[in-house]
Design an enzyme around this catalytic site. Structure first.
Site, short mmCIF file in Angstrom:
data_model
loop_
_atom_site.label_atom_id
_atom_site.label_comp_id
_atom_site.label_asym_id
_atom_site.label_seq_id
_atom_site.Cartn_x
_atom_site.Cartn_y
_atom_site.Cartn_z
N SER A 97 -32.99 26.54 123.77
CA SER A 97 -32.16 26.60 124.97
C SER A 97 -30.71 25.68 124.72
O SER A 97 -29.65 26.04 125.11
CB SER A 97 -32.51 26.67 126.28
N PRO B 252 -24.81 12.65 136.09
CA PRO B 252 -24.83 13.76 135.00
C PRO B 252 -25.42 15.31 135.31
O PRO B 252 -24.83 15.87 134.86
CB PRO B 252 -26.10 13.27 134.01
N THR C 230 -16.80 50.61 84.11
CA THR C 230 -18.03 50.97 85.01
C THR C 230 -19.43 50.71 84.13
O THR C 230 -19.56 51.10 83.26
CB THR C 230 -17.72 52.38 85.40
N HIS C 231 -20.25 50.45 85.16
CA HIS C 231 -21.74 50.16 84.54
C HIS C 231 -21.41 48.88 83.54
O HIS C 231 -22.28 48.88 82.75
CB HIS C 231 -22.30 51.33 83.98
N SER D 147 -18.76 20.22 80.24
CA SER D 147 -20.30 20.09 79.80
C SER D 147 -20.28 18.57 79.64
O SER D 147 -19.28 17.67 79.25
CB SER D 147 -20.39 20.57 78.45
N LYS E 92 -15.46 21.85 76.47
CA LYS E 92 -16.08 23.21 77.19
C LYS E 92 -15.46 22.95 78.53
O LYS E 92 -15.52 21.92 79.20
CB LYS E 92 -17.54 23.22 77.41
N VAL E 93 -14.68 24.14 79.10
CA VAL E 93 -14.51 24.26 80.31
C VAL E 93 -15.01 25.46 81.14
O VAL E 93 -15.24 26.63 80.43
CB VAL E 93 -12.75 24.47 80.53
N GLU F 116 -17.78 29.94 90.60
CA GLU F 116 -19.25 29.34 90.72
C GLU F 116 -19.45 28.90 92.04
O GLU F 116 -20.33 29.17 92.85
CB GLU F 116 -19.53 28.24 89.76
#
Length: 508
Positions: free
Chosen positions: A143, A175, A232-233, A363, A369-370, A376
């Site tokens: 609660s 209180p 498509t697919h 990397s 590498k990019v 992500e």
């Protein structure tokens, strides 16, 4: 002698005072023997003071405004640590609620001096000035009672301090009797849940999605005349423009905002005034309506009192609904992030139709590498939101009789989803979408090599002959035009007249 004294002290700590709780309940509270509850005794070391609740006395750090019930909760719920604390938006929402309640209680006769002190202390809570005084974790009573009392104790002691009193004395501001007047944890916590959720949606989620929507819309217009092959697919299909493809993303985000806004009327309904089970016991006529009106004035959002307090306490369908809209948004963003990262795959061995911004090295072993890191991150956020919705769904389905007791779990996950989606939308926009470029050379190459341009021949030579052209061209590694002419189905001139990608973008 020294050992005897230690044994005597230990035995005194084990003795339960008359009228105390059961042995099970007493174990956590039996830190010190019960003392008369008319004052808070300061420790000789000045590092802590002694406060009490209905279970007994506990040591409270002198530099904290919370009291015995908060300390007892930290003893009983050592689950998860600092990272699992009650979300600050809930605490700030409580500050808003407690201020509103104090204003209304003053109208109903609460001493103005006490009410004013409560309001000032509550304002500090709402403004985030006292965040360090809220140590409790989400994993407590379902609660949210311990958090409500944490807020009550902090506001009480801060108000006492403002009035020149002694921390922990509960005088002149109590209180329960003053800060929690006409309230129960059962109605205050769901009220704080709704305030926090609505504010997070308005301040973080919707602005983030709007920013993403506008950036995607700008790209859709920028790419309006770039014709590319559709898929498509994951296989070649007929052409469309890159702008049309992006327009689908624009509409998804637009619908996401529409769905989220559609849930808000139920979020704006506040449980305050329902007290323990929804009947409004220990409140005054008009209290609920006045509190909702004050919260609306303080936040600038159209909060109203819930028309049925029994539903507001026992079920949290409104939060499940909001979480569901965010879950749908997560599905949309997952699709958008995946499309963009695949269209930008490469740079030489992928689809390569989009050139994505290069933000950081990709990397630790492959030089140069990019990676599509923003895509992500967004897809991981989407996955987390989907998981959050499962928890919210389970929590929402477990309202038993007059009270749902999954409240902390539900609001933790709703707020988490709203914050993640809003922040991720901004990050994805600023670090990816605005910098996306079309690789027109690659787009044209892939489109002109696609076998599915043959679809334009259906009205002229029929489906079967068109299929024969496509299959033969694929088998022989030849072009559609050369194969069509070789099979004798049409002339080169007819092929050039009928197969025009720019004429394949919509109805005739």
């Amino acid at each position: 002698m020294y050992r005897a004294v230690r044994l005597l002290a230990r035995s005194r700590r084990r003795v339960r005072p008359p009228g105390s709780a059961s042995a099970t309940g007493f174990r956590a509270a039996a830190v010190l023997p019960l003392r008369p509850p008319n004052f808070a005794r300061m420790a000789s070391q000045n590092s802590f003071r002694i406060e009490f609740d209905t279970f007994g006395e506990l040591k409270v750090p002198n530099d904290k405004y919370y009291g015995a019930q908060t300390v007892r909760s930290t003893m009983n719920f050592k689950i998860g640590g600092v990272t699992e604390r009650m979300p600050i938006p809930v605490i700030k929402a409580f500050g808003i609620l407690k201020r509103a309640a104090a204003e209304v209680n003053q109208d109903y006769g609460l001493d103005s001096k006490i009410a004013e002190a409560i309001m000032k202390a509550a304002d500090e809570v709402a403004e985030g000035k006292l965040n360090d005084h809220f140590p409790l974790v989400v994993w407590q009573t379902g609660s949210g009672t311990q958090t409500n009392m944490n807020v009550n104790e902090v506001i009480s002691n801060r108000a006492i301090e403002m009035l020149g009193g002694e921390l922990g004395s509960k005088k002149p501001v109590h209180p329960n009797d003053h800060v929690n007047k006409s309230q129960s944890s059962n109605d205050t916590f769901p009220t704080a849940m709704h305030i926090a959720a609505a504010m997070e949606v308005h301040e973080v989620l919707l602005p983030g999605l709007q920013k993403l929507h506008d950036a995607l819309d700008a790209k859709s217009k920028e790419f309006a005349h770039i014709i590319k092959i559709g898929r498509t697919h994951t296989q070649d299909a007929v052409p469309l423009t890159l702008g049309q493809e992006f327009s689908g993303y624009v509409q998804q985000v637009k619908y996401a905002m529409t769905r989220i806004r559609a849930t808000l009327p139920r979020i704006y309904e506040l449980a305050a005034g329902g007290t323990a089970v929804g009947t409004g016991l220990n409140t005054r006529l008009g209290f609920a309506e006045k509190v909702a009106a004050r919260v609306a004035a303080l936040t600038g959002l159209p909060f109203v009192t819930a028309p049925n307090k029994f539903e507001a306490l026992a079920a949290h369908d409104a939060l499940v609904e909001l979480s569901g809209a965010m879950n749908t948004t997560a599905c949309s963003l997952m699709k958008i992030a995946n499309d963009i990262r695949f269209l930008g795959s490469g740079p030489r061995s992928g689809l390569g139709e989009l050139i994505l911004p290069e933000n950081e090295p990709g990397s630790s072993i492959m030089p140069g590498k990019v990676n599509p890191t923003q895509c992500e991150a967004l897809s991981m956020v989407a996955a987390q939101v989907m998981g959050n919705h499962v928890a919210v769904t389970v929590g929402g389905s477990n309202g038993h009789f007059e009270l749902n007791v999954f409240k902390p779990l539900m609001i933790k996950n709703v707020l988490h989803s709203a914050r993640l989606l809003g922040d991720a939308a901004v990050s994805f926009t600023e670090n990816c979408v605005v910098g996306i470029q079309a690789n027109t050379e690659r787009i044209n190459k892939l489109m002109n090599e696609s076998l599915m341009l043959v679809t334009a021949l259906n009205p002229h030579i029929g489906y079967d002959k068109a299929a024969k052209i496509a299959k033969t061209a694929h088998k022989n590694g030849s072009t559609l035009k050369a194969t069509a002419v070789e099979l004798g189905y049409l002339t080169a001139e007819q092929f050039d007249e009928w197969v025009k990608p720019k004429d394949m973008l919509g109805p005739k």
